[in-house]
Design an enzyme around this catalytic site. Structure first.
Site, PDB file in Angstrom:
ATOM      1  N   THR A  99      60.210  32.139  43.580  1.00 47.11           N
ATOM      2  CA  THR A  99      61.790  31.766  43.123  1.00 47.11           C
ATOM      3  C   THR A  99      62.031  31.314  41.865  1.00 47.11           C
ATOM      4  O   THR A  99      62.990  30.828  41.360  1.00 47.11           O
ATOM      5  CB  THR A  99      61.940  31.320  45.081  1.00 47.11           C
ATOM      6  OG1 THR A  99      62.090  31.869  45.437  1.00 47.11           O
ATOM      7  CG2 THR A  99      63.117  29.976  44.538  1.00 47.11           C
ATOM      8  N   THR A 139      66.105  36.065  45.651  1.00 45.11           N
ATOM      9  CA  THR A 139      64.622  36.064  44.938  1.00 45.11           C
ATOM     10  C   THR A 139      63.560  37.530  45.236  1.00 45.11           C
ATOM     11  O   THR A 139      62.865  38.104  44.655  1.00 45.11           O
ATOM     12  CB  THR A 139      63.474  34.484  45.415  1.00 45.11           C
ATOM     13  OG1 THR A 139      64.845  33.722  44.145  1.00 45.11           O
ATOM     14  CG2 THR A 139      61.955  35.296  44.806  1.00 45.11           C
ATOM     15  N   ASN A 140      64.218  37.170  46.511  1.00 48.33           N
ATOM     16  CA  ASN A 140      62.664  38.674  47.523  1.00 48.33           C
ATOM     17  C   ASN A 140      63.236  40.080  47.148  1.00 48.33           C
ATOM     18  O   ASN A 140      62.898  40.534  47.679  1.00 48.33           O
ATOM     19  CB  ASN A 140      63.417  38.381  49.385  1.00 48.33           C
ATOM     20  CG  ASN A 140      62.934  36.547  49.716  1.00 48.33           C
ATOM     21  OD1 ASN A 140      62.515  35.830  49.033  1.00 48.33           O
ATOM     22  ND2 ASN A 140      63.444  36.045  50.441  1.00 48.33           N
ATOM     23  N   THR A 185      17.354  62.231  38.201  1.00 46.06           N
ATOM     24  CA  THR A 185      18.463  61.772  39.416  1.00 46.06           C
ATOM     25  C   THR A 185      17.966  60.322  39.991  1.00 46.06           C
ATOM     26  O   THR A 185      16.453  60.507  39.834  1.00 46.06           O
ATOM     27  CB  THR A 185      18.164  63.037  40.577  1.00 46.06           C
ATOM     28  OG1 THR A 185      17.175  63.064  41.024  1.00 46.06           O
ATOM     29  CG2 THR A 185      19.919  64.035  40.140  1.00 46.06           C
ATOM     30  N   SER A 316      22.132  40.741  17.290  1.00 50.43           N
ATOM     31  CA  SER A 316      20.596  38.975  17.274  1.00 50.43           C
ATOM     32  C   SER A 316      21.220  37.628  16.551  1.00 50.43           C
ATOM     33  O   SER A 316      21.701  38.621  15.498  1.00 50.43           O
ATOM     34  CB  SER A 316      19.992  39.558  17.335  1.00 50.43           C
ATOM     35  OG  SER A 316      18.749  38.624  17.773  1.00 50.43           O
TER      36      SER A 316
END
Length: 473
Positions: A99, A139-140, A185, A316
């Site tokens: 709203t 608003t909805n 794997t 680094s």
């Protein structure tokens, strides 16, 4: 500061004379100073667009005079063009189901439209934010419609960047098609493959994400505009409710349509959850790929070292010469954020009650953020990483030759048990499977070369000229 006094049902507040927002906007700003993030600029433009089309539709239905409708349209066009951005002061995260955002738009348009008609911002006598700008609306139905239109503008950008990434991965798959490497794997040696197959798998996953995003876009085409408060179109004329979605579709040249069940479309926001889920899936796909890239490029001397990522910056402040995989790292961080956003969206959608979900502000804030974050992450991954990846072909092949994993290709010939013994001996002695086979004199060198042809194994070309297991003593 020169101010004017504006009133709402709560009371009065002084408003800066130069401001186009009004009392409800300022009250919302005081209540919801939370994130420091304002409404998304595209959402603002979509709200203004809805107000413009609503004014035109209301004029067609004789709900507004020509002069007021024209002034609202002109003010809306100025907002769509990017003006008055500083007057949208409400936080992206807000109570009230949106709203505050809707009224912020209504007040700015009303004040500007009053000026266009020759008035001032002192009163709402010429154009009222509720009676005129918000005519036939709630608003909805306005806020969720604006949210869907915003997603519809953001998704094509994401799909475009993913398409560029997919094409780049395709080129890399071709470039690396003959680079033999060890497949793994659970991070352990498995069987030979090619680096090209790895990148082709990445391409296929991204391709699938593109398809899913393209499909899920249609979720946003169904609107509840015209539903007003809860779905029964209260305070909206029948003609307005019947034509507003069509007029929006015509304006945007999109296949927008009004929902068949406006009550359902007003209280349920599952469409946003589905969009978020697909965006999250794409983020997960990219993060997994980035974890792979970090592993495959690890080193340069003590890791996998199979590929080289472009050096983008010093790695680094203390270790000279160190270069980190910063692009894959940042893409994974984006994925972590998107996963969190998706959980928030899920909880917000689940927590709606009865005829309305009041948590659309956080849904929109997080969904827009996820789409934009992923769009930007894909661009930096493509341009600053994938394009510049190179392969350490000789190192990859040497790793395969030294790995006991190639013994799997001998199982049809010598059986699982003997193959296991060969693998164990290779690990214990550090000698290759090929070397041990030559020592045992089980097979001729020619046969060994045929069975351990790495190119054929890696590309899935299986030899059909195996000797029966019983031949091996």
């Amino acid at each position: 500061m020169n101010t004017r006094i504006e009133f709402d049902s709560i009371g009065s507040l002084p408003i800066p004379n130069e401001a186009y927002y009004g009392v409800q906007s300022l009250r919302a700003k005081k209540n919801f100073s939370l994130s420091g993030e304002m409404l998304h600029p595209i959402l603002i433009k979509k709200l203004a667009l809805i107000k413009k089309i609503a004014a035109l539709t209301n004029y067609q239905e004789k709900n507004l005079s020509a002069s007021i409708a024209e002034a609202i349209c002109k003010a809306s066009d100025e907002i769509i063009a990017g003006h008055f951005q500083d007057d949208f002061i409400v936080d992206a995260i807000q109570g009230g189901a949106g709203t505050s955002a809707n009224m912020n738009m209504n007040e700015v348009i009303a004040h500007r439209a009053s000026e266009i008609l020759g008035g001032t911002k002192e009163t709402y006598e010429l154009v009222h934010p509720n009676d005129h700008v918000n005519c036939s609306q709630s608003t909805n139905d306005v806020f969720p419609t604006a949210g869907k239109l915003t997603v519809l503008e953001l998704l094509p950008q994401l799909i475009s960047t993913l398409t560029s990434l997919e094409k780049t991965l395709e080129r890399k798959a071709t470039e690396f098609s003959n680079v033999i490497k060890m497949g793994r794997t659970q991070l352990q040696d498995a069987v030979p493959t090619t680096l090209g197959r790895s990148f082709k798998a990445y391409q296929s996953a991204v391709q699938r994400d593109i398809q899913q995003l393209t499909t899920i876009t249609s979720e946003m085409y169904t609107l509840n505009i015209g539903a007003t408060a809860i779905g029964n179109s209260i305070n909206a004329s029948a003609g307005y409710s019947a034509t507003i979605a069509k007029n929006l579709a015509h304006e945007l040249k999109l296949p927008l349509q009004q929902a068949d069940d406006l009550y359902d479309a007003t209280q349920n926001v599952d469409g946003f959850v589905r969009v978020s889920g697909v965006v999250k899936t794409a983020a997960v796909t990219l993060s997994k790929m980035c974890h792979d890239l970090r592993l495959l490029s690890s080193g340069p001397k003590t890791g996998f070292g199979e590929i080289n990522l472009p050096a983008m910056q010093n790695g680094s402040s203390i270790m000279p010469g160190k270069v980190n995989p910063v692009i894959p790292e940042v893409v994974s961080q984006v994925a972590f954020q998107i996963i969190g956003n998706d959980l928030t969206i899920t909880m917000a959608a689940e927590s709606g009650q009865l005829e309305l979900n009041p948590f659309e502000p956080i849904i929109f804030r997080n969904l827009f953020s996820s789409i934009e974050l992923l769009t930007n992450a894909v661009m930096t991954l493509t341009d600053n990483c994938i394009i510049g990846i190179t392969a350490n072909e000789a190192h990859c092949r040497n790793q395969v030759e030294q790995s006991p994993g190639i013994v799997t290709a001998l199982c049809p010939l010598i059986g699982y048990q003997k193959a296991s013994e060969l693998a164990k001996e290779s690990l214990q002695t550090g000698r290759s499977i090929r070397h041990i086979l030559l020592e045992k004199n089980w097979l001729s060198p020619e046969k060994i070369n045929e069975l351990l042809d790495l190119e054929k194994i890696a590309k899935g070309i299986v030899s059909s000229n195996h000797v029966p297991i019983s031949i091996i003593v």
